[in-house]
Design an enzyme around this catalytic site. Structure first.
Site, short mmCIF file in Angstrom:
data_model
loop_
_atom_site.label_atom_id
_atom_site.label_comp_id
_atom_site.label_asym_id
_atom_site.label_seq_id
_atom_site.Cartn_x
_atom_site.Cartn_y
_atom_site.Cartn_z
N CYS A 114 44.81 34.03 33.51
CA CYS A 114 46.26 33.98 33.23
C CYS A 114 46.62 33.61 31.78
O CYS A 114 47.44 34.30 31.17
CB CYS A 114 46.96 33.02 34.16
SG CYS A 114 46.18 32.75 35.74
N HIS A 152 51.38 36.44 39.73
CA HIS A 152 49.93 36.67 39.68
C HIS A 152 49.59 37.49 40.91
O HIS A 152 50.08 37.20 42.00
CB HIS A 152 49.12 35.38 39.82
CG HIS A 152 49.52 34.26 38.92
ND1 HIS A 152 48.74 33.83 37.90
CD2 HIS A 152 50.62 33.47 38.91
CE1 HIS A 152 49.33 32.82 37.30
NE2 HIS A 152 50.47 32.58 37.89
N LYS A 161 53.87 32.32 47.88
CA LYS A 161 52.92 33.43 47.77
C LYS A 161 52.77 34.18 49.09
O LYS A 161 53.11 33.67 50.15
CB LYS A 161 51.55 32.92 47.33
CG LYS A 161 50.92 31.96 48.33
CD LYS A 161 49.45 31.74 48.02
CE LYS A 161 48.84 30.78 49.04
NZ LYS A 161 47.42 30.68 49.00
N ASP A 165 42.61 41.33 38.52
CA ASP A 165 43.70 40.42 38.26
C ASP A 165 44.85 41.14 37.57
O ASP A 165 44.63 42.08 36.81
CB ASP A 165 43.17 39.33 37.33
CG ASP A 165 43.93 38.03 37.47
OD1 ASP A 165 44.87 37.99 38.27
OD2 ASP A 165 43.57 37.07 36.77
N ARG A 222 33.63 29.76 38.44
CA ARG A 222 34.15 28.57 39.11
C ARG A 222 33.02 27.84 39.79
O ARG A 222 32.12 28.45 40.34
CB ARG A 222 35.21 28.97 40.14
CG ARG A 222 36.42 29.61 39.47
CD ARG A 222 37.46 30.00 40.48
NE ARG A 222 38.51 30.76 39.81
CZ ARG A 222 39.49 31.38 40.44
NH1 ARG A 222 39.56 31.31 41.77
NH2 ARG A 222 40.40 32.04 39.78
N HIS A 232 49.09 40.27 35.97
CA HIS A 232 50.24 39.38 35.83
C HIS A 232 51.46 40.21 35.50
O HIS A 232 51.41 41.03 34.59
CB HIS A 232 49.96 38.34 34.75
CG HIS A 232 48.83 37.44 35.13
ND1 HIS A 232 47.54 37.68 34.76
CD2 HIS A 232 48.80 36.34 35.93
CE1 HIS A 232 46.75 36.76 35.29
NE2 HIS A 232 47.48 35.93 36.01
N GLN A 286 37.69 39.25 38.98
CA GLN A 286 38.93 39.44 39.73
C GLN A 286 39.60 40.74 39.31
O GLN A 286 39.56 41.11 38.14
CB GLN A 286 39.92 38.32 39.40
CG GLN A 286 39.54 36.97 39.93
CD GLN A 286 40.60 35.96 39.55
OE1 GLN A 286 40.90 35.77 38.37
NE2 GLN A 286 41.18 35.32 40.54
ZN ZN Z 1 46.91 34.37 37.17
#
Ligand code: ZN
Length: 558
Positions: free
Chosen positions: A256, A433, A387, A305, A285, A307, A303
């Site tokens: 992010c 996200h 979410k 991912d 992680r 945004h 990911q």
């Molecule tokens: Zn994010």
């Protein structure tokens, strides 16, 4: 089971033994490794105890008295557990001469157990902490009748057949190496090819949906993670920082802040929004070694991912777009059933209750417009916003958390990102996200099990294998293979001097979708018969017709 173990192995010390969704387990501290023969003996002893049909008697006694009792029995783990209980009294359950610390409730007597089975043994650290002693955990399950037990055991058999760790090795898809490190995935050529295919699909669809693709670094200054709040809220999942020229850097747990950096790189106007950045972003992680599991729980993963930076009045439309996109992607990979959850405001949160309510309503409206039924997880939202989570159901009806769509009021504030509103005033955008597949590693693990390694043709690392019956057919096979390859079909030939049955078996084990067998007739007639991996024969076709069929199948991603 614990009673049976104590009767057979009086030296075993009891740790914990809860019921689970799938059955039960118990952890034992014992100086031997339980073998399958031991499990068999324990099962026999359990049947004996069931036949004795002793009642389960509940006793409430002062905690101190329980400490004394278990200390005398040498049950040190129970003593440790008792020291953490603050209640004055504790409950014990007694069955025959076996007594255990337990909150209950229990069945009335041992004879009520009708159908059970011990399933496996695994090492488990006391309290899940790898600094503690490794205990032995025996897993078992129980049902009210033999029929249900049998059904469950059949299901487990099917799960075992589909285990992505076993298939990953057999199909040469990926590995996890002791010398490389736990939870770190090496993609072998077959797995890497599937991943590339997924990535290409992902990339094309994202450009089509108006996303801009980014690449960002794997490390960044520790200060960035202070600013993002990860150091406060997420520290236990982050690795220790490393020092470069006197400055602390951290390997990234999230993508992010990088995407925010790109947003901030120029002045934004309300007309530009929404801005959508996507990245196949690899993050790291910390997960305890005890919870790592094949591709499903790892320490480094990529990911899918993205945004979305938008105005508050755009949340609903954007979430609707993401939902459409998610369902389209999941459907493409053969997932047609989902469980959907909407998580609402937790106790600790940032932003105003009003903005939470507006965002939550926007999510609700989007779900309802899509006609998706969902459950509400009250208070389970992240501190920064509500979410939506989507769990896909695989072919065995097992749910897997993959997609998530999260509204964020927090990061725009922390990083002070703005856009110029219609009246020339600085406004704060909302961040969404989202991940459709979740992580490529985990998604791949789920795919392997969903398809049992028999990937649809568009994903199969090898799509066609050409097999020859005798050496005199090799030239024909070579030309055919080249022709298929020139049509962008992934093809290989097996020209080894082996029996055709052997060649077919090899290709079938690798779950190659189509086998073309070349013999005298094929060479003289120019037509081919094609054997599918299911054993079914199709054809005969001309080679051009076969190419058309397979290309159509690849394009349709079925
Ligand atoms: Zn994010």
């Amino acid at each position: 089971m614990a009673h049976a173990v104590k009767e057979l192995f009086p030296d075993a010390r009891l740790a914990i033994g809860p019921a689970t969704d799938e059955g039960f387990y118990y952890d034992f501290d014992i100086d031997r490794t339980f073998t399958p023969e031991d499990l068999y003996l324990i099962e026999k002893k359990m049947s004996e105890i069931i036949n004795r049909n002793n009642p389960f008697v509940c006793k409430v006694i002062p905690r101190e008295e329980a400490v004394k009792l278990f200390r005398e029995k040498g049950e040190t783990y129970k003593v440790e557990l008792l020291h953490e209980i603050t209640d004055e009294n504790v409950t014990l359950y007694q069955e025959g001469d076996f007594v255990d610390l337990c909150r209950g409730p229990h069945i009335e007597s041992a004879g009520q157990v009708k159908a059970f089975k011990l399933l496996s043994v695994a090492g488990a650290y006391w309290r899940g902490n790898e600094k503690n002693k490794m205990l032995q955990r025996i897993y078992g399950t129980a049902f009210t009748d033999e029929k249900d037990l049998k059904k469950y055991l059949d299901f487990l058999e099917e799960v075992k057949k589909r285990d992505h760790r076993r298939l990953g090795k057999e199909l040469e898809l990926f590995s996890i190496g002791e010398e490389i490190g736990a939870g770190l995935i090496i993609w072998h050529p077959n797995g890497a090819l599937i991943r590339r295919t997924i990535e290409e699909f992902w990339l094309n669809e994202h450009y089509r949906a108006g996303y801009k693709i980014l690449y960002t670094p794997h490390i960044a200054k520790l200060d960035l993670w202070k600013k993002s709040g990860h150091l406060d809220f997420y520290r236990e999942n982050m690795y220790s920082p490393m020092e470069i020229e006197g400055v602390d850097y951290e390997i990234k747990p999230m993508n992010c802040p990088f995407h925010i950096h790109v947003y901030k790189s120029s002045l934004r106007s309300y007309k530009e929004l929404p801005i959508k950045y996507a990245e196949l972003g690899t993050v790291y992680r910390y997960e305890r070694s005890g919870v790592l599991h094949g591709l499903l729980r790892v320490r480094g993963f990529t990911q899918d991912d993205a945004h979305i930076f938008c105005r508050e009045d755009q949340i609903e439309d954007e979430v609707l777009n993401v939902l459409d996109f998610t369902l389209y992607v999941l459907k493409t990979f053969g997932f047609k059933q989902y469980d959907t959850y909407l998580s609402t405001r937790p106790e600790h949160y940032v932003g105003t209750p009003e903005s939470w309510e507006r965002a939550t309503n926007a999510l609700k409206n989007a779900l309802e417009l899509k006609g998706l039924s969902y459950d509400i997880d009250p208070g389970e939202g992240v501190f920064y916003g509500p979410k939506i989570d989507i769990k896909v159901k695989d072919v065995l009806n097992r749910p897997w958390q993959c997609s998530t769509i999260q509204v964020d009021f927090n990061n725009p504030e922390r990083f002070d990102i703005t856009y110029r509103g219609s009246e020339d005033k600085e406004q704060r955008p909302i961040m969404i996200h989202r991940a459709l597949m979740g992580s490529l590693e985990r998604f791949f693990g789920i795919l392997i099990e969903h398809y049992a390694g028999a990937f649809p043709v568009w994903l199969a690392p090898l799509q066609v294998k050409v097999l020859t019956i005798a050496k005199r057919h090799n030239d024909y096979a070579r030309n055919l293979t080249e022709k298929l390859k020139s049509e962008e079909i992934r093809a290989e030939s097996d020209l080894e001097n082996e029996k055709i049955g052997y060649k077919i078996r090899n290709a079938t084990v690798m779950k190659v979708p189509y086998l073309v067998i070349i013999g005298d007739r094929e060479v003289s007639e120019g037509n081919i018969t094609v054997r599918k991996r299911t054993g079914e024969n199709i054809g005969p076709f001309t080679i051009d017709k076969f190419i058309r069929i397979i290309k159509k199948e690849i394009d349709s991603k079925q």
